[in-house]
Design an enzyme around this catalytic site. Structure first.
Site, PDB file in Angstrom:
ATOM      1  CB  SER A  23      -0.858   0.061   1.048  1.00 33.87           C
ATOM      2  OG  SER A  23      -0.318  -0.329   2.288  1.00 33.87           O
ATOM      3  CG  HIS A  43      -0.688   4.087   4.150  1.00 27.72           C
ATOM      4  ND1 HIS A  43      -1.403   3.328   5.088  1.00 27.72           N
ATOM      5  CD2 HIS A  43      -0.300   3.333   3.390  1.00 27.72           C
ATOM      6  CE1 HIS A  43      -1.402   2.284   4.934  1.00 27.72           C
ATOM      7  NE2 HIS A  43      -0.727   1.964   3.917  1.00 27.72           N
ATOM      8  CG  ASP A  92      -2.647   5.440   7.711  1.00 32.46           C
ATOM      9  OD1 ASP A  92      -1.423   4.999   8.092  1.00 32.46           O
ATOM     10  OD2 ASP A  92      -2.879   5.299   6.538  1.00 32.46           O
TER      11      ASP A  92
END
Ligand SMILES: *[C@@H]1O[C@H](CO)[C@@H](O)[C@H](O)[C@H]1NC(C)=O
Ligand SMILES: *[C@@H]1O[C@H](CO)[C@@H](O)[C@H](O)[C@H]1NC(C)=O
Ligand SMILES: *[C@@H]1O[C@H](CO)[C@@H](O)[C@H](O)[C@H]1NC(C)=O
Length: 457
Positions: A184, A437, A434
Site C-alpha cells: 500500500s 501512510h 493511520d
C-alpha cells in the site's frame, strides 16, 4: 565484489538469530504496529472512486469526474497492451533519443542526506483537484485543520532537489510505461505521482482489477504515457493470510516469483518497487519446498527467525531475476528503482487520539532511525548495489533512499484524518489512526521528486 556480497548475504541469510537488543526493538515495533497494520494494510482497498462528499465549490467537478471514472470502470478491462495495429498514426518518437548515446553523466546527487526546510510554494494538487487520492489519505478532504505540513521542501546537503515537473516526466514517459509494484505504500507513491502528473495533463483510467483496485493502469493520451500499479506486497509469490478462514500467516515462497507483475517486465520502461511493511506481520517462509523460517509464529510451534532474512532474500532474488530476464544488453532499456523503507510514527496506541500528533517535521538529529528501519533500508541499498554490479547494459538500478527524509516527517501521516471528520461527535476515546501512510499532498510527493531525478539522470 559481487561474490563477496553473495557469500556474506548467504551467511547472514541462514543466521537469523537476533541479538537480544535487536529482538526487543523489533518486538516493540511489531507490537505497536501490528494492530494497526492488520487494519490498515489489509482492509480492502477503498471502494473505488466513491466520490468524497465535501461541501466545497469543487464538489460538482469532483463528482462528475468520479462518475466518469465509475462509468469507465464498468467496462471490461482492455488488453494489457494497445493492439499492434494502432501504431503508425502517431509516430512521434523522438529521433535523437534513439540515435546516439547520451553524454557522460555527472555524479549522482545523494538525496538521502539533508533537511526539511520551510517552503511557501503550495503543492501541485489538493484534496479536491486530484481524482486518484485514496480515501484514507485525503487528509484535506477529511478536514485535517492544520496545513503547516504542506509547506516544507527536502533540501539535500550537497545538491539541489528540483521541484517536481510534470512536463519533464511526461516528456520522458512518452511512448513508455512506468509501473509501481508493491504494497500500500507503493500505491500511496503511485497515487501521488498520478496527482502530480494530473496537474498538467488528464489521465484516463484504462484498466482496473475487478474488485479491489489492486491493479490499475492509466494512460495520458496526449503523451501516450502509461502508468500502472501492481499489487505485490512481498515481490515474490505469496499466499496471503485469510483471517476470516483462520489463517493469520502469509506464506511467502522465496524461490517463486510473482508473475502478476514479473511477466510484464518486458513491456515496462521504469519500475518502482516498494515493499517492507508486510514482512513485519506474521509470516512463514518457504524455500525449495520446505519451511526455512517464520515470524510471529509461536502458534505454529516453530522457531522464530525474524523477518529480516526473508526480506533480504525476497528483494535480492527479485532483482537477480530482473537482471536474468532482461538479459545482457538485450531488450528495451529500463530503470528499476526501489523505494527504501518508509518509517511509521506511532507515539501511542493506534486506536487512541494523538497516535501521531506532531505538526511539524523533526529537525536533523532530533529523531534517530530505529533498528528495523535501518536494517530494512540497508537490505534494499545493498541489493541495489549488487544488482547494479551484475546488470548488463540497458538496465539501471537505483535506490530511492527516502528512509531518513521520511523518518523526519511525523507530521505527514493521516492520523485520525484517515476518516472523514473524525471528531464530528467530539473527541472520543477511540479513534483509528493511520501513522504509516502519507497524506496527499504531503511528504510522499518528495519521493516522486527524487524518482523524477533518478529517471532523468
Ligand atoms: C484545489 O485546486 C483546485 C484546482 O487547482 C482549485 O480550484 C481549488 O480552489 C483548490 N481547493 C482548495 C481547497 O485549495
Ligand atoms: C505507446 O506507448 C507504448 C508503450 O507504453 C508503445 O508500446 C506504443 O508503441 C506507443 N504507441 C505509439 C503510437 O507510439
Ligand atoms: C512442537 O515441536 C517440538 C519439536 O518439533 C515437538 O517435540 C513438540 O511435540 C511440538 N509440540 C506440539 C504441541 O505440537
Amino acid at each position: 565484489m559481487v561474490t563477496n556480497f553473495l557469500q556474506r548475504y548467504q551467511l547472514q541469510n541462514h543466521q537469523l538469530i537476533l541479538p537480544k537488543k535487536q529482538f526487543v526493538t523489533y518486538a516493540v515495533y511489531a507490537l505497536i504496529a501490528l494492530a494497526l497494520l492488520h487494519y490498515l494494510l489489509f482492509y480492502p482497498a477503498p471502494a473505488p472512486h466513491k466520490p468524497v462528499v465535501v461541501p466545497r465549490v469543487q464538489e460538482d467537478v469532483e463528482t462528475v469526474a468520479s462518475a466518469q471514472l465509475n462509468a469507465r470502470e464498468k467496462l471490461p478491462p482492455p488488453p494489457p497492451r494497445p493492439p499492434a495495429g494502432q501504431q503508425g498514426d502517431e509516430l512521434s518518437v523522438n529521433p535523437q533519443v534513439e540515435a546516439s548515446a547520451p553524454p557522460p553523466l555527472p555524479l549522482p546527487c545523494d538525496y538521502s542526506d539533508g533537511e526539511w526546510v520551510p517552503d511557501a510554494r503550495p503543492p501541485l494538487y489538493n484534496g479536491t483537484s486530484c481524482g486518484t487520492i485514496k480515501d484514507g489519505q485525503n487528509c484535506m478532504a477529511h478536514g485535517r485543520p492544520d496545513t503547516g505540513y504542506l509547506y516544507w521542501r527536502w533540501r539535500p546537503r550537497r545538491c539541489d532537489l528540483r521541484a517536481f515537473s510534470p512536463e519533464a516526466l511526461l516528456r520522458w514517459l512518452r511512448n513508455k510505461h512506468l509501473a509501481f509494484v508493491g504494497d500500500s505504500l507503493a500505491r500511496n507513491q503511485a497515487e501521488s505521482l498520478m496527482c502530480l502528473l494530473a496537474s498538467h495533463s488528464p489521465p484516463e483510467l484504462v484498466y482496473r482489477d475487478g474488485e479491489e483496485n489492486k491493479f490499475r493502469r492509466w494512460v495520458f493520451r496526449e503523451h501516450n504515457a502509461t502508468v500502472s500499479v501492481f499489487w505485490s506486497p512481498f515481490l515474490v509469490k505469496v499466499t496471503e493470510k485469510a483471517e476470516h478462514a483462520g489463517v493469520r500467516h502469509n506464506n511467502v515462497f522465496l524461490d517463486a516469483f510473482d508473475e502478476r507483475w514479473m511477466s510484464q517486465l518486458g513491456a515496462l520502461d521504469a519500475v518502482v518497487l516498494s515493499v517492507g511493511h508486510w514482512f513485519l506481520i506474521p509470516g512463514v517462509y518457504h524455500d525449495g519446498g520446505r519451511v526455512v523460517g517464520c515470524h510471529d509464529c509461536a502458534d505454529l510451534n516453530r522457531t522464530e527467525t525474524g523477518f529480516f532474512g526473508a526480506f533480504r532474500d525476497a528483494v535480492h532474488r527479485t532483482l537477480a531475476e530482473v537482471v536474468r530476464r532482461h538479459g545482457r544488453g538485450a531488450g528495451r532499456s529500463k530503470v528499476v528503482a526501489l523505494t527504501t523503507f518508509s518509517p511509521a510514527h506511532f507515539e501511542g496506541d493506534w486506536d487512541k487520539a494523538g497516535a501521531c500528533p506532531k505538526k511539524r517535521p523533526y529537525r536533523n538529529g532530533e529523531k534517530e532511525l530505529g533498528y528495523t528501519e535501518t536494517e530494512m533500508r540497508k537490505s534494499v541499498v545493498e541489493a541495489v548495489q549488487a544488482a547494479a554490479a551484475d546488470a548488463g547494459s540497458g538496465l539501471r538500478f537505483a535506490a530511492l533512499d527516502v528512509t531518513t527524509l521520511a523518518n523526519l516527517r511525523p507530521d505527514g501521516h493521516p492520523g485520525p484524518y484517515m476518516h472523514n471528520d473524525p471528531f464530528a461527535g467530539g473527541v472520543n476515546d477511540r479513534v483509528q489512526n493511520d501513522c504509516v501512510h502519507w497524506c496527499m499532498p504531503g511528504p510522499v510527493d518528495t519521493f516522486n521528486e527524487i524518482l523524477l531525478q533518478t529517471i532523468l539522470r
